[in-house]
Design a protein around this motif. Structure first.
Motif, PDB file in Angstrom:
ATOM      1  N   ARG A  71       0.856  -1.244  -0.045  1.00 17.12           N
ATOM      2  CA  ARG A  71       0.033   0.009   0.074  1.00 17.12           C
ATOM      3  C   ARG A  71       0.907   1.185  -0.049  1.00 17.12           C
ATOM      4  O   ARG A  71       2.048   1.463   0.359  1.00 17.12           O
ATOM      5  N   ASN A  72       0.325   2.355  -0.294  1.00 16.95           N
ATOM      6  CA  ASN A  72       0.982   3.653  -0.399  1.00 16.95           C
ATOM      7  C   ASN A  72       1.448   4.164   0.910  1.00 16.95           C
ATOM      8  O   ASN A  72       2.423   4.910   1.008  1.00 16.95           O
ATOM      9  N   ASP A  73       1.111   3.495   2.326  1.00 22.31           N
ATOM     10  CA  ASP A  73       1.313   3.973   3.366  1.00 22.31           C
ATOM     11  C   ASP A  73       2.279   3.084   3.830  1.00 22.31           C
ATOM     12  O   ASP A  73       3.060   3.192   5.108  1.00 22.31           O
ATOM     13  N   GLY A  74       2.982   2.020   3.025  1.00 21.95           N
ATOM     14  CA  GLY A  74       4.179   1.448   3.497  1.00 21.95           C
ATOM     15  C   GLY A  74       3.799  -0.136   4.086  1.00 21.95           C
ATOM     16  O   GLY A  74       4.590  -1.198   4.162  1.00 21.95           O
ATOM     17  N   LEU A  75       2.442  -0.248   4.181  1.00 23.68           N
ATOM     18  CA  LEU A  75       1.967  -1.725   4.914  1.00 23.68           C
ATOM     19  C   LEU A  75       1.876  -2.584   3.613  1.00 23.68           C
ATOM     20  O   LEU A  75       1.525  -2.414   2.581  1.00 23.68           O
ATOM     21  N   ALA A  76       2.568  -3.653   3.827  1.00 22.02           N
ATOM     22  CA  ALA A  76       2.351  -4.686   2.735  1.00 22.02           C
ATOM     23  C   ALA A  76       2.089  -6.186   3.212  1.00 22.02           C
ATOM     24  O   ALA A  76       2.292  -6.367   4.130  1.00 22.02           O
ATOM     25  N   GLY A  77       1.392  -6.944   2.311  1.00 21.04           N
ATOM     26  CA  GLY A  77       0.995  -8.232   2.598  1.00 21.04           C
ATOM     27  C   GLY A  77       1.390  -9.080   1.336  1.00 21.04           C
ATOM     28  O   GLY A  77       1.588  -8.444   0.637  1.00 21.04           O
ATOM     29  N   VAL A  78       1.752 -10.383   1.826  1.00 14.49           N
ATOM     30  CA  VAL A  78       2.112 -11.371   1.071  1.00 14.49           C
ATOM     31  C   VAL A  78       1.625 -12.641   1.195  1.00 14.49           C
ATOM     32  O   VAL A  78       1.428 -13.108   2.311  1.00 14.49           O
ATOM     33  N   VAL A  79       1.101 -13.231   0.213  1.00 16.90           N
ATOM     34  CA  VAL A  79       0.393 -14.552   0.396  1.00 16.90           C
ATOM     35  C   VAL A  79       1.303 -15.538  -0.694  1.00 16.90           C
ATOM     36  O   VAL A  79       1.622 -15.207  -1.605  1.00 16.90           O
ATOM     37  N   ILE A  80       1.643 -16.650  -0.047  1.00 24.60           N
ATOM     38  CA  ILE A  80       2.467 -17.777  -0.492  1.00 24.60           C
ATOM     39  C   ILE A  80       1.603 -18.810  -0.974  1.00 24.60           C
ATOM     40  O   ILE A  80       1.067 -19.438   0.058  1.00 24.60           O
ATOM     41  N   ALA A  81       1.419 -19.141  -2.095  1.00 25.01           N
ATOM     42  CA  ALA A  81       0.411 -20.288  -2.480  1.00 25.01           C
ATOM     43  C   ALA A  81       0.802 -21.174  -3.434  1.00 25.01           C
ATOM     44  O   ALA A  81       1.910 -20.818  -4.211  1.00 25.01           O
ATOM     45  N   ASP A  82       0.061 -22.217  -3.780  1.00 26.46           N
ATOM     46  CA  ASP A  82       0.729 -22.985  -4.825  1.00 26.46           C
ATOM     47  C   ASP A  82       0.036 -22.405  -6.246  1.00 26.46           C
ATOM     48  O   ASP A  82      -0.432 -21.499  -6.260  1.00 26.46           O
ATOM     49  N   ASN A  83       0.557 -23.146  -7.264  1.00 27.99           N
ATOM     50  CA  ASN A  83       0.223 -22.307  -8.663  1.00 27.99           C
ATOM     51  C   ASN A  83      -1.121 -22.564  -8.915  1.00 27.99           C
ATOM     52  O   ASN A  83      -1.708 -21.767  -9.983  1.00 27.99           O
ATOM     53  N   GLU A  84      -1.999 -23.294  -8.181  1.00 26.19           N
ATOM     54  CA  GLU A  84      -3.311 -23.632  -8.706  1.00 26.19           C
ATOM     55  C   GLU A  84      -4.421 -22.580  -8.090  1.00 26.19           C
ATOM     56  O   GLU A  84      -5.598 -22.314  -8.328  1.00 26.19           O
ATOM     57  N   TYR A  85      -3.744 -21.752  -6.695  1.00 26.43           N
ATOM     58  CA  TYR A  85      -4.688 -21.029  -6.032  1.00 26.43           C
ATOM     59  C   TYR A  85      -5.202 -19.825  -6.860  1.00 26.43           C
ATOM     60  O   TYR A  85      -4.359 -18.987  -7.502  1.00 26.43           O
ATOM     61  N   PRO A  86      -6.253 -19.457  -7.009  1.00 20.34           N
ATOM     62  CA  PRO A  86      -6.627 -18.345  -7.767  1.00 20.34           C
ATOM     63  C   PRO A  86      -6.168 -16.840  -7.321  1.00 20.34           C
ATOM     64  O   PRO A  86      -6.254 -16.566  -6.120  1.00 20.34           O
ATOM     65  N   GLN A  87      -5.563 -16.367  -8.252  1.00 22.45           N
ATOM     66  CA  GLN A  87      -4.778 -14.872  -7.895  1.00 22.45           C
ATOM     67  C   GLN A  87      -5.672 -13.950  -7.397  1.00 22.45           C
ATOM     68  O   GLN A  87      -5.627 -13.036  -6.412  1.00 22.45           O
ATOM     69  N   ARG A  88      -7.105 -13.859  -7.953  1.00 25.39           N
ATOM     70  CA  ARG A  88      -8.080 -12.886  -7.483  1.00 25.39           C
ATOM     71  C   ARG A  88      -8.517 -12.972  -5.885  1.00 25.39           C
ATOM     72  O   ARG A  88      -8.611 -12.284  -5.374  1.00 25.39           O
TER      73      ARG A  88
END
Length: 137
Positions: A71-88
């Protein structure tokens, strides 16, 4: 379809630091779990560090897909998933988690916080709830 990691980080100066994380390493061999978790922590920090403010991206790392939202305020999130998990679905989850985190945790705590000092317990619940997510729901 699996989610392995959900992390909240702060992208400040000079580098990114982890605020809170949840992991599901139950599918890995018992003796591999700690190194897999370390890999996921390191990868999450690296991807958040290399992503510009206000950006979303999906990065392939080995057999995983890492979805990052900074985000623009510097807060970040990361999800690690397998290749099949929907990006949306991953980005919907990141939106929800970062909004909730920013409402519950003071911005002052982002600067110097760590997983041990930040009190935000919803990540494990989100990780298990979204674990059984099916495409299109």
């Amino acid at each position: 379809m699996r989610l392995y990691s959900l992390s909240v980080l702060y992208k400040g100066d000079p580098k990114v630091h982890l605020l809170k994380a949840a992991y599901d390493v139950s599918t890995f061999n018992f003796f591999q779990r700690s190194s897999v978790q370390e890999f996921m922590t390191f990868t999450s920090q690296l991807i958040a560090e290399r992503s510009p403010m206000g950006s979303r991206a999906s990065v392939k790392e080995q057999e995983y897909l890492c979805h990052v939202y900074v985000r623009n305020d510097g807060l970040a999130g990361v999800v690690i998933a397998d290749n099949e998990y929907p990006q949306r679905v991953c980005f919907t989850l990141l939106d929800k988690v970062l909004d909730e985190f920013s409402r519950q945790v003071s911005k002052m705590d982002w600067l110097s916080g760590s997983p041990a000092t930040i009190s935000y317990s919803a990540l494990d619940g989100y990780l298990s709830k979204y674990q059984v997510q099916t495409p299109g729901t």
